[in-house]
Design a protein around this motif. Sequence first.
Motif, PDB file in Angstrom:
ATOM      1  N   ILE A 136      54.859  61.959  96.568  1.00 16.99           N
ATOM      2  CA  ILE A 136      54.608  62.278  95.159  1.00 16.99           C
ATOM      3  C   ILE A 136      54.110  63.707  95.001  1.00 16.99           C
ATOM      4  O   ILE A 136      54.539  64.441  94.109  1.00 16.99           O
ATOM      5  CB  ILE A 136      53.616  61.262  94.562  1.00 16.99           C
ATOM      6  N   SER A 137      53.203  64.121  95.881  1.00 15.58           N
ATOM      7  CA  SER A 137      52.689  65.492  95.785  1.00 15.58           C
ATOM      8  C   SER A 137      53.786  66.514  96.056  1.00 15.58           C
ATOM      9  O   SER A 137      53.808  67.586  95.442  1.00 15.58           O
ATOM     10  CB  SER A 137      51.532  65.680  96.777  1.00 15.58           C
ATOM     11  N   GLY A 138      54.695  66.198  96.980  1.00 18.87           N
ATOM     12  CA  GLY A 138      55.795  67.114  97.239  1.00 18.87           C
ATOM     13  C   GLY A 138      56.703  67.276  96.042  1.00 18.87           C
ATOM     14  O   GLY A 138      57.132  68.399  95.712  1.00 18.87           O
ATOM     15  N   ASN A 139      57.005  66.182  95.334  1.00 21.40           N
ATOM     16  CA  ASN A 139      57.819  66.273  94.123  1.00 21.40           C
ATOM     17  C   ASN A 139      57.098  67.013  93.005  1.00 21.40           C
ATOM     18  O   ASN A 139      57.706  67.835  92.304  1.00 21.40           O
ATOM     19  CB  ASN A 139      58.218  64.871  93.658  1.00 21.40           C
ATOM     20  N   LEU A 140      55.817  66.753  92.836  1.00 21.13           N
ATOM     21  CA  LEU A 140      55.057  67.458  91.811  1.00 21.13           C
ATOM     22  C   LEU A 140      54.923  68.941  92.116  1.00 21.13           C
ATOM     23  O   LEU A 140      54.958  69.777  91.209  1.00 21.13           O
ATOM     24  CB  LEU A 140      53.675  66.819  91.663  1.00 21.13           C
ATOM     25  N   SER A 141      54.771  69.263  93.399  1.00 18.04           N
ATOM     26  CA  SER A 141      54.690  70.674  93.771  1.00 18.04           C
ATOM     27  C   SER A 141      55.978  71.406  93.420  1.00 18.04           C
ATOM     28  O   SER A 141      55.957  72.531  92.891  1.00 18.04           O
ATOM     29  CB  SER A 141      54.401  70.787  95.273  1.00 18.04           C
ATOM     30  N   LYS A 142      57.112  70.796  93.697  1.00 14.27           N
ATOM     31  CA  LYS A 142      58.392  71.403  93.336  1.00 14.27           C
ATOM     32  C   LYS A 142      58.517  71.545  91.825  1.00 14.27           C
ATOM     33  O   LYS A 142      59.040  72.560  91.322  1.00 14.27           O
ATOM     34  CB  LYS A 142      59.529  70.534  93.883  1.00 14.27           C
ATOM     35  N   PHE A 143      58.051  70.573  91.074  1.00 16.24           N
ATOM     36  CA  PHE A 143      58.125  70.631  89.618  1.00 16.24           C
ATOM     37  C   PHE A 143      57.265  71.765  89.061  1.00 16.24           C
ATOM     38  O   PHE A 143      57.707  72.519  88.181  1.00 16.24           O
ATOM     39  CB  PHE A 143      57.691  69.293  89.026  1.00 16.24           C
ATOM     40  N   PHE A 144      56.045  71.916  89.577  1.00 16.53           N
ATOM     41  CA  PHE A 144      55.151  72.955  89.058  1.00 16.53           C
ATOM     42  C   PHE A 144      55.614  74.360  89.445  1.00 16.53           C
ATOM     43  O   PHE A 144      55.401  75.318  88.708  1.00 16.53           O
ATOM     44  CB  PHE A 144      53.736  72.712  89.552  1.00 16.53           C
TER      45      PHE A 144
END
Length: 307
Positions: A136-144
């Motif tokens: 989840i953090s990896g996906n959110l990092s890419k989004f931000f």
Amino acid sequence: MATVDDLKFHEFDDAANLLAANPDAVTISIDEPAEKPKTKHGHLQDSGREEDDELLGTDDSDKTELLAGQKKSAPFWTFEYYQTFFDVDTYQVLDRIKGSVFPVPGKNFVRLYIRSNPDLYGPFWICATLVFAIAISGNLSKFFIHLGKPDFHYVPEFRKVSIAATAIYAYAWLVPLALWGFLMWRNSKVVNIVSYSFLEIVCVYGYSLFIYIPTAILWIIPQKALRWVLVVFALCLSGSVLVMTFWPAVRDDNRRIAVATIVTVVLLNALLAVGCLAYFFDAPELDLVMPTTTLPQNVTIRAIKEQ
């Protein structure tokens, strides 16, 4: 025939004559209980033994059952056999998590927290939480990172969950299995090597991964310098738990083998942390740009001739 009262009277008479002849004499009555010092001494021994058992994480009832041969484990194909691996309360799990986050120098994690009741409950849920935290953090990092770019279209990557689960559970099970086999092999060569069970080694590895859960959440911050500082900090805490646990098991072995074993344990831990950071967070992302439609050259020339 003399009765008991007559004997007591003669004893009292003899004691009176002795005191009259020698006032400093000391008399002892046969009716006084002589078991008090022994009972007190035995109580002190019991209290000391209880303190030792508490430090070692043992229990008198369990020890009695084991010595008597009454405590038998269920067959491995039954549900009761695996139920014992999850027989742990919340306070024990929290205490072991606290011990993995704040390791005490010179203290063995297995003897201090695990040996009394090794479990799989904590390691299983710690690994599961870490899998979802990294994915989840990896996906959110890419989004931000790409937030605000008009050409970027965010698509969640669910395959990161399976990749993270494969990497983390393989590390938490296969590495302890290899280490357990290695320690068993060296134990047959060197007598003084401390032996750990496979379940105890899995517990150590599982609880040592807890520090990476908050670290993975903080990896969302899009600052590479901060991410690497966090991974080094997590490596120091997790690696220190592993080193302080397994160094006593190999320190009596050959010096080169002992050092190589500890270095391998630390390197595998670092490889997991750095690999997760590099793959899920610092991997170069290709900007998704909408392709521009171009007409074939022959079509353009034909359109010009028609004009």
